[in-house]
Scaffold this motif. Sequence first.
Motif, PDB file in Angstrom:
ATOM      1  N   SER A   1      77.972 -46.935  49.581  1.00  0.00           N
ATOM      2  CA  SER A   1      76.979 -46.099  48.911  1.00  0.00           C
ATOM      3  C   SER A   1      75.610 -46.266  49.568  1.00  0.00           C
ATOM      4  O   SER A   1      74.890 -45.289  49.785  1.00  0.00           O
ATOM      5  CB  SER A   1      76.888 -46.452  47.422  1.00  0.00           C
ATOM      6  OG  SER A   1      78.141 -46.266  46.799  1.00  0.00           O
ATOM      7  N   ALA A   2      75.263 -47.494  49.900  1.00  0.00           N
ATOM      8  CA  ALA A   2      73.994 -47.755  50.588  1.00  0.00           C
ATOM      9  C   ALA A   2      74.000 -47.121  51.973  1.00  0.00           C
ATOM     10  O   ALA A   2      72.984 -46.550  52.408  1.00  0.00           O
ATOM     11  CB  ALA A   2      73.747 -49.258  50.682  1.00  0.00           C
TER      12      ALA A   2
ATOM     13  N   HIS B   1      73.513 -43.389  51.471  1.00  0.00           N
ATOM     14  CA  HIS B   1      72.115 -43.122  51.138  1.00  0.00           C
ATOM     15  C   HIS B   1      71.242 -43.205  52.390  1.00  0.00           C
ATOM     16  O   HIS B   1      70.387 -42.345  52.624  1.00  0.00           O
ATOM     17  CB  HIS B   1      71.630 -44.094  50.060  1.00  0.00           C
ATOM     18  CG  HIS B   1      70.226 -43.837  49.634  1.00  0.00           C
ATOM     19  ND1 HIS B   1      69.151 -44.416  50.245  1.00  0.00           N
ATOM     20  CD2 HIS B   1      69.727 -43.033  48.668  1.00  0.00           C
ATOM     21  CE1 HIS B   1      68.034 -43.994  49.675  1.00  0.00           C
ATOM     22  NE2 HIS B   1      68.358 -43.155  48.716  1.00  0.00           N
TER      23      HIS B   1
ATOM     24  N   SER C   1      71.555 -40.124  54.469  1.00  0.00           N
ATOM     25  CA  SER C   1      71.283 -38.854  53.809  1.00  0.00           C
ATOM     26  C   SER C   1      69.784 -38.545  53.775  1.00  0.00           C
ATOM     27  O   SER C   1      68.959 -39.453  53.879  1.00  0.00           O
ATOM     28  CB  SER C   1      71.834 -38.871  52.379  1.00  0.00           C
ATOM     29  OG  SER C   1      70.951 -39.556  51.517  1.00  0.00           O
TER      30      SER C   1
ATOM     31  N   MET D   1      68.160 -38.013  51.251  1.00  0.00           N
ATOM     32  CA  MET D   1      67.616 -38.676  50.073  1.00  0.00           C
ATOM     33  C   MET D   1      66.927 -39.990  50.446  1.00  0.00           C
ATOM     34  O   MET D   1      66.050 -40.463  49.724  1.00  0.00           O
ATOM     35  CB  MET D   1      68.731 -38.920  49.046  1.00  0.00           C
ATOM     36  CG  MET D   1      68.226 -39.304  47.675  1.00  0.00           C
ATOM     37  SD  MET D   1      67.044 -38.157  46.916  1.00  0.00           S
ATOM     38  CE  MET D   1      68.093 -36.798  46.514  1.00  0.00           C
ATOM     39  N   ASN D   2      67.292 -40.554  51.581  1.00  0.00           N
ATOM     40  CA  ASN D   2      66.676 -41.796  52.037  1.00  0.00           C
ATOM     41  C   ASN D   2      65.170 -41.637  52.213  1.00  0.00           C
ATOM     42  O   ASN D   2      64.424 -42.586  52.004  1.00  0.00           O
ATOM     43  CB  ASN D   2      67.328 -42.263  53.342  1.00  0.00           C
ATOM     44  CG  ASN D   2      66.867 -43.636  53.759  1.00  0.00           C
ATOM     45  OD1 ASN D   2      66.625 -44.512  52.936  1.00  0.00           O
ATOM     46  ND2 ASN D   2      66.736 -43.829  55.058  1.00  0.00           N
TER      47      ASN D   2
ATOM     48  N   LYS E   1      64.158 -45.257  47.777  1.00  0.00           N
ATOM     49  CA  LYS E   1      64.972 -46.365  48.279  1.00  0.00           C
ATOM     50  C   LYS E   1      66.221 -46.494  47.430  1.00  0.00           C
ATOM     51  O   LYS E   1      66.208 -46.194  46.236  1.00  0.00           O
ATOM     52  CB  LYS E   1      64.182 -47.675  48.239  1.00  0.00           C
ATOM     53  CG  LYS E   1      63.049 -47.716  49.220  1.00  0.00           C
ATOM     54  CD  LYS E   1      62.377 -49.077  49.185  1.00  0.00           C
ATOM     55  CE  LYS E   1      61.258 -49.089  50.224  1.00  0.00           C
ATOM     56  NZ  LYS E   1      60.616 -50.390  50.287  1.00  0.00           N
ATOM     57  N   PHE E   2      67.294 -46.944  48.045  1.00  0.00           N
ATOM     58  CA  PHE E   2      68.537 -47.213  47.331  1.00  0.00           C
ATOM     59  C   PHE E   2      68.327 -48.446  46.464  1.00  0.00           C
ATOM     60  O   PHE E   2      67.800 -49.464  46.927  1.00  0.00           O
ATOM     61  CB  PHE E   2      69.674 -47.442  48.331  1.00  0.00           C
ATOM     62  CG  PHE E   2      71.009 -47.697  47.686  1.00  0.00           C
ATOM     63  CD1 PHE E   2      71.685 -46.670  47.060  1.00  0.00           C
ATOM     64  CD2 PHE E   2      71.588 -48.952  47.725  1.00  0.00           C
ATOM     65  CE1 PHE E   2      72.921 -46.889  46.462  1.00  0.00           C
ATOM     66  CE2 PHE E   2      72.827 -49.182  47.130  1.00  0.00           C
ATOM     67  CZ  PHE E   2      73.493 -48.141  46.503  1.00  0.00           C
TER      68      PHE E   2
ATOM     69  N   PHE F   1      72.412 -48.647  40.774  1.00  0.00           N
ATOM     70  CA  PHE F   1      73.593 -47.857  41.116  1.00  0.00           C
ATOM     71  C   PHE F   1      74.859 -48.564  40.646  1.00  0.00           C
ATOM     72  O   PHE F   1      75.773 -47.929  40.131  1.00  0.00           O
ATOM     73  CB  PHE F   1      73.649 -47.571  42.621  1.00  0.00           C
ATOM     74  CG  PHE F   1      74.749 -46.625  42.992  1.00  0.00           C
ATOM     75  CD1 PHE F   1      74.677 -45.279  42.645  1.00  0.00           C
ATOM     76  CD2 PHE F   1      75.876 -47.074  43.658  1.00  0.00           C
ATOM     77  CE1 PHE F   1      75.701 -44.401  42.962  1.00  0.00           C
ATOM     78  CE2 PHE F   1      76.899 -46.204  43.985  1.00  0.00           C
ATOM     79  CZ  PHE F   1      76.808 -44.862  43.635  1.00  0.00           C
TER      80      PHE F   1
ATOM     81  N   TRP G   1      78.813 -37.358  44.767  1.00  0.00           N
ATOM     82  CA  TRP G   1      78.762 -37.827  46.146  1.00  0.00           C
ATOM     83  C   TRP G   1      80.165 -37.795  46.708  1.00  0.00           C
ATOM     84  O   TRP G   1      81.153 -37.923  45.984  1.00  0.00           O
ATOM     85  CB  TRP G   1      78.147 -39.228  46.272  1.00  0.00           C
ATOM     86  CG  TRP G   1      78.889 -40.305  45.531  1.00  0.00           C
ATOM     87  CD1 TRP G   1      79.971 -41.030  45.966  1.00  0.00           C
ATOM     88  CD2 TRP G   1      78.624 -40.774  44.209  1.00  0.00           C
ATOM     89  NE1 TRP G   1      80.392 -41.908  44.996  1.00  0.00           N
ATOM     90  CE2 TRP G   1      79.580 -41.770  43.910  1.00  0.00           C
ATOM     91  CE3 TRP G   1      77.675 -40.447  43.247  1.00  0.00           C
ATOM     92  CZ2 TRP G   1      79.608 -42.439  42.698  1.00  0.00           C
ATOM     93  CZ3 TRP G   1      77.702 -41.128  42.035  1.00  0.00           C
ATOM     94  CH2 TRP G   1      78.661 -42.106  41.775  1.00  0.00           C
TER      95      TRP G   1
ATOM     96  N   TRP H   1      81.599 -39.127  50.583  1.00  0.00           N
ATOM     97  CA  TRP H   1      81.174 -39.607  51.891  1.00  0.00           C
ATOM     98  C   TRP H   1      82.282 -40.421  52.541  1.00  0.00           C
ATOM     99  O   TRP H   1      83.008 -41.157  51.877  1.00  0.00           O
ATOM    100  CB  TRP H   1      79.917 -40.461  51.757  1.00  0.00           C
ATOM    101  CG  TRP H   1      79.288 -40.794  53.067  1.00  0.00           C
ATOM    102  CD1 TRP H   1      78.616 -39.936  53.892  1.00  0.00           C
ATOM    103  CD2 TRP H   1      79.276 -42.056  53.720  1.00  0.00           C
ATOM    104  NE1 TRP H   1      78.180 -40.596  55.004  1.00  0.00           N
ATOM    105  CE2 TRP H   1      78.573 -41.901  54.923  1.00  0.00           C
ATOM    106  CE3 TRP H   1      79.787 -43.305  53.393  1.00  0.00           C
ATOM    107  CZ2 TRP H   1      78.358 -42.940  55.811  1.00  0.00           C
ATOM    108  CZ3 TRP H   1      79.578 -44.345  54.275  1.00  0.00           C
ATOM    109  CH2 TRP H   1      78.871 -44.157  55.468  1.00  0.00           C
TER     110      TRP H   1
END
Length: 161
Positions: free
Chosen positions: A27-28, A31, A34, A36-37, A41-42, A47, A95, A97
């Motif tokens: 997931s990190a 992120h 993506s 969204m980064n 921040k993740f 999460f 999501w 990925w």
Amino acid sequence: MNMSDAQNLITVRKATEADLPVYLQLSADFHAASPMNGVCKFEPEGFEGFVRGAMQNPDMCILLSELNGEIVGIAGGFAYPLYFAMSHKVAQELWWWLTPAARGSGAGNKMFKHLQLWAKERGAKTMFMIALEDERAEKMEKVYCRAGFRPMERTYMKGIE
């Protein structure tokens, strides 16, 4: 069975608590890759709490894809009554990925199909899929259109701090 399935053992299943360390790392990674980064921040702890709660919610789906025993993909979905017509249940991908090394193996396609199957099992009549606005957007548009999806809207964002 396609050629990639014959060469690789692909498994798609619901994620478990034991999968969380790898799921959170992927997931990190997602992120970080993506758009969204550039927005936020993740936050691994937040999460993780979200995923733990989602695992207990029958209207949420937390999937992973394994290639030869290694977790290489993640997907999340949510099923809910459509606000314009409460009798019409929809499912939305949150999501989806796959690690770059696993792309083209068939693992992502199998996870995509499982996400759609989950939506159907939850009684969804419509499914929404998202394509990030990045260098893979056109490829994802082709993947979705080949699977019978059609473009519906575009999303725009702006920081308002």
